[in-house]
Design a protein around this motif. Structure first.
Motif, short mmCIF file in Angstrom:
data_model
loop_
_atom_site.label_atom_id
_atom_site.label_comp_id
_atom_site.label_asym_id
_atom_site.label_seq_id
_atom_site.Cartn_x
_atom_site.Cartn_y
_atom_site.Cartn_z
N LEU A 69 33.03 -95.74 31.68
CA LEU A 69 32.76 -96.56 30.50
C LEU A 69 33.25 -95.85 29.24
O LEU A 69 33.76 -96.48 28.31
CB LEU A 69 31.26 -96.85 30.41
N GLY A 70 33.10 -94.53 29.19
CA GLY A 70 33.58 -93.77 28.04
C GLY A 70 35.08 -93.85 27.88
O GLY A 70 35.60 -93.89 26.75
N ASP A 71 35.80 -93.86 28.99
CA ASP A 71 37.25 -93.99 28.92
C ASP A 71 37.66 -95.30 28.25
O ASP A 71 38.63 -95.35 27.49
CB ASP A 71 37.86 -93.94 30.33
N ARG A 72 36.93 -96.36 28.55
CA ARG A 72 37.31 -97.69 28.05
C ARG A 72 36.78 -97.93 26.63
O ARG A 72 37.49 -98.43 25.77
CB ARG A 72 36.76 -98.76 28.98
N MET A 73 35.51 -97.58 26.38
CA MET A 73 34.88 -97.87 25.09
C MET A 73 35.23 -96.83 24.03
O MET A 73 35.18 -97.12 22.83
CB MET A 73 33.36 -97.92 25.25
N GLY A 74 35.54 -95.63 24.46
CA GLY A 74 35.74 -94.53 23.54
C GLY A 74 34.66 -93.49 23.75
O GLY A 74 33.47 -93.81 23.77
N ARG A 75 35.08 -92.22 23.97
CA ARG A 75 34.09 -91.18 24.29
C ARG A 75 33.17 -90.89 23.10
O ARG A 75 31.97 -90.66 23.28
CB ARG A 75 34.81 -89.92 24.74
N GLY A 112 20.30 -92.02 28.61
CA GLY A 112 20.95 -91.29 27.53
C GLY A 112 21.54 -89.98 28.00
O GLY A 112 22.65 -89.60 27.60
N GLY A 113 20.82 -89.29 28.88
CA GLY A 113 21.33 -88.03 29.41
C GLY A 113 22.60 -88.21 30.20
O GLY A 113 23.53 -87.40 30.11
N ALA A 114 22.66 -89.27 31.01
CA ALA A 114 23.87 -89.53 31.80
C ALA A 114 25.07 -89.77 30.90
O ALA A 114 26.17 -89.26 31.15
CB ALA A 114 23.63 -90.74 32.72
N VAL A 115 24.86 -90.53 29.85
CA VAL A 115 25.96 -90.83 28.92
C VAL A 115 26.44 -89.55 28.22
O VAL A 115 27.64 -89.30 28.11
CB VAL A 115 25.50 -91.87 27.88
N LEU A 116 25.50 -88.72 27.79
CA LEU A 116 25.88 -87.49 27.08
C LEU A 116 26.59 -86.52 28.01
O LEU A 116 27.61 -85.92 27.64
CB LEU A 116 24.63 -86.84 26.48
N PHE A 117 26.08 -86.34 29.22
CA PHE A 117 26.73 -85.44 30.16
C PHE A 117 28.12 -85.94 30.54
O PHE A 117 29.07 -85.17 30.68
CB PHE A 117 25.88 -85.27 31.42
N ALA A 118 28.23 -87.25 30.74
CA ALA A 118 29.50 -87.82 31.20
C ALA A 118 30.59 -87.72 30.14
O ALA A 118 31.78 -87.64 30.48
CB ALA A 118 29.30 -89.28 31.61
N THR A 119 30.22 -87.73 28.88
CA THR A 119 31.23 -87.69 27.82
C THR A 119 31.45 -86.30 27.25
O THR A 119 32.38 -86.09 26.46
CB THR A 119 30.82 -88.63 26.66
N ALA A 120 30.63 -85.32 27.65
CA ALA A 120 30.69 -83.99 27.04
C ALA A 120 32.03 -83.32 27.29
O ALA A 120 32.75 -82.96 26.34
CB ALA A 120 29.55 -83.12 27.57
N THR A 121 32.38 -83.11 28.55
CA THR A 121 33.63 -82.40 28.82
C THR A 121 34.88 -83.21 28.45
O THR A 121 35.87 -82.63 28.00
CB THR A 121 33.70 -81.93 30.28
N PRO A 122 34.89 -84.54 28.60
CA PRO A 122 36.06 -85.29 28.10
C PRO A 122 36.27 -85.12 26.59
O PRO A 122 37.40 -85.07 26.12
CB PRO A 122 35.74 -86.74 28.46
N LEU A 123 35.18 -85.02 25.82
CA LEU A 123 35.33 -84.79 24.38
C LEU A 123 35.94 -83.41 24.12
O LEU A 123 36.78 -83.25 23.23
CB LEU A 123 33.96 -84.88 23.70
N LEU A 124 35.53 -82.41 24.91
CA LEU A 124 36.13 -81.09 24.76
C LEU A 124 37.60 -81.10 25.15
O LEU A 124 38.43 -80.47 24.50
CB LEU A 124 35.35 -80.06 25.60
N ARG A 125 37.90 -81.82 26.24
CA ARG A 125 39.30 -81.91 26.68
C ARG A 125 40.18 -82.56 25.62
O ARG A 125 41.36 -82.24 25.50
CB ARG A 125 39.40 -82.73 27.97
N ALA A 126 39.63 -83.51 24.89
CA ALA A 126 40.41 -84.20 23.87
C ALA A 126 40.76 -83.30 22.69
O ALA A 126 41.73 -83.55 21.97
CB ALA A 126 39.65 -85.43 23.37
N GLU A 127 39.98 -82.24 22.47
CA GLU A 127 40.21 -81.35 21.33
C GLU A 127 40.84 -80.02 21.71
O GLU A 127 41.53 -79.40 20.90
CB GLU A 127 38.87 -81.08 20.61
N PHE A 128 40.60 -79.56 22.93
CA PHE A 128 41.07 -78.24 23.34
C PHE A 128 42.06 -78.36 24.50
O PHE A 128 42.05 -79.35 25.23
CB PHE A 128 39.89 -77.36 23.79
#
Length: 532
Positions: A69-75, A112-128
């Motif tokens: 869902l994060g891939d489609r909606m935006g992380r 909420g925890g599932a959403v935060l965990f699922a988007t955590a590393t993709p957000l890091l990948r997008a910046e680093f």
């Protein structure tokens, strides 16, 4: 971070780590607060099991769909939504006036925890990228381990000084500040080719796991052969079979590529992930009840006595990172489960006069096993598959860890209640009190109330009731620890079965529908587990 990182990169890492710290801290502090919750809300043992299991169960089943869902909606958008859900869930938990309400709001926290965990590393990948990404993930992993290590102490201090509700209230200022900073500092990222969330698969696995948890948690009270319990077990079997069939045959975009389990290495990794959480993490709830309700330690004192496990876990997790690639993965997994089994078995010698020091060597050994897996399982999952399947492998492994936690809490809770009830009825039989009073006292001891039940006994019998409750609780907890040790020992055998390098195995050709889910599942999400 190293010189050269941008302001936005630093803010992204800070926000992701803050969210992870909040989530992991919330898990560990709850384990210390359970006895206080039990007394304040008049909660039964099944209620406490659901307070722990509801969070882990919901987190497990929504982790992979949330990544898609994060891939489609935006992380960024989904990460901010996760902060809102988790923070509101925390507020609701803090205001809960009944055990049932607390259980439901813990499930909301799990979303909420599932959403935060699922988007955590993709957000890091997008910046680093490159070495900077490796350093960022290292900081992220250290944050998870640090939160787990200090959680028992923080939970004890908060519960002792401000009450158990403060462990949830503390999330409010953190969540609000993180949301405000995220709105201002996070950059949006998404994948235009992102796949669809697998809601049918999600619904089937939710039905299967929820029915199983209800059956395990309510089995003692309703009777294991009652129509309700048998129907719940049947529902769990049918729903799980439907989930497997749907994922393998019908799903256009499966949430889990179950064909990975055809690999001996991945199957071994998955079993160890489930087993370490079911055994070590699954027993923490009952150790916490024993320390506070039977040995009569305060929340701070109880948290301090659990601290050796988490400190050894944190230390060993850091050391294990240096062994990856130098020591065979099968050896690491086997040693981890062997340490867990030895630790659990060494604690299973409690008597009616035992002090907490009997637990100390076992807590340290179990922490060693937990620490090795905290670092090693993520690498094991990646070592078991080709690079194209790395994300899905990591996501499945962490899902199994959460399922293991929920299953362990429920299964060992059922065993604890039945064994303590039998021992309590026997040990309280000699107390000079009406049979109805003895039965009520035995039921209270079986609920985890320990020696605190003596306060409800006739004054002349309180000393005898306290001794009997201590003996009965110790006997039941011994059985739980031995059963957990036996299952962990099975993990040693399975760990040794970790197979050859995937490069030497025939590749599993990914079908087009699952390739996207495999590539972008939440890789690298190595979550050190504690009680829920």
């Amino acid at each position: 971070m190293a010189p050269g990182t941008t302001v936005r990169q630093r803010w992204t890492l800070l926000l992701v780590c803050t969210a992870a710290f909040m989530l992991l801290l919330d898990i560990t502090v709850v384990s210390v607060a359970l006895p206080s919750i039990q007394r304040d809300l008049h909660a039964s043992l099944p209620d406490l099991q659901w307070v722990s299991a509801a969070y882990a169960l919901v987190l497990a089943v929504f982790l992979l769909p949330a990544a898609t869902l994060g891939d489609r909606m935006g992380r960024r958008r989904l990460f901010l939504a996760g902060l809102v859900i988790f923070t509101l869930g925390s507020l609701a938990c803090a205001l809960a006036t009944t055990a049932m309400a607390l259980e439901l709001f813990r499930a909301l926290q799990g979303v909420g925890g599932a959403v935060l965990f699922a988007t955590a590393t993709p957000l890091l990948r997008a910046e680093f990228s490159g070495p900077a990404l490796a350093r960022a993930l290292g900081v992220f992993g250290a944050t998870l381990g640090g939160a787990s290590a200090i959680g028992p102490l923080v939970g004890g201090v908060l519960t002792d000084t401000l009450g158990w509700r403060s462990i949830f209230f503390i999330n409010l200022p953190i969540g609000i500040a993180a949301f405000a900073a995220g709105v201002a500092r996070l950059r949006e990222s998404r994948d235009p080719a992102g796949g669809r969330a697998d809601w049918v698969g999600t619904a089937l696995i939710i039905a299967a796991l929820t029915a199983l948890m209800f059956a395990l948690i309510r089995g003692n009270g309703l009777g294991w052969s009652s129509p309700t319990i048998l129907a719940l077990f049947a529902t769990a079997v049918v729903a799980f079979a439907g989930f497997v069939f749907y994922e393998l045959r019908l799903a256009a975009a499966p949430m889990a590529d179950l064909r990975l389990f055809r690999r001996r290495s991945f199957a071994s990794t998955g079993f160890v992930a489930f087993a370490i959480s079911a055994t070590v993490v699954g027993t923490i709830t009952y150790l916490s009840l024993y320390l506070q309700n039977t040995l009569r330690y305060s929340p701070v004192q109880g948290g301090l006595r659990l601290l050796p496990m988490f400190l050894s876990s944190f230390t060993v997790a850091l050391l294990t990172g240096r062994l990856i690639g130098k020591v065979q993965m099968r050896v690491l997994l086997a040693v981890a489960m062997g340490a867990a089994a030895a630790g659990l078995a060494s604690m299973a010698h409690l008597t009616g006069t035992s002090t907490w020091l009997v637990l100390l060597p076992g807590l340290i050994l179990a922490g060693i096993g937990l620490g090795i897996t905290s670092t090693g399982l993520a690498s094991a999952a990646l070592s078991a598959v080709e690079p194209a399947r790395a994300g899905m492998a990591a996501g499945l492994t962490n899902t199994l860890r959460q399922v293991g936690t929920a299953t362990g809490v429920a299964l060992f809770g059922a065993l604890f209640a039945s064994r303590v009830a039998a021992a309590g009825s026997r040990d309280l039989a000699g107390v000079s009190a009406p049979p109805a009073t003895v039965h009520r006292l035995a039921a209270a001891v079986a609920s985890g109330a320990g020696t605190r039940v003596a306060a409800a006994a006739p004054p002349a019998t309180r000393a005898a009731v306290a001794r009997a409750a201590h003996t009965a609780t110790a006997s039941g907890l011994n059985d739980v620890l031995l059963a957990a040790a036996a299952f962990a020992a099975l993990g040693v055998i399975v760990g040794l079965a970790f197979g050859p390098d995937p490069a030497k195995q025939p590749a599993l050709a990914p079908d087009e529908s699952s390739a996207k889910a495999v590539a972008d599942a939440p890789a690298g999400l190595a979550i050190p587990q504690t009680s829920d």
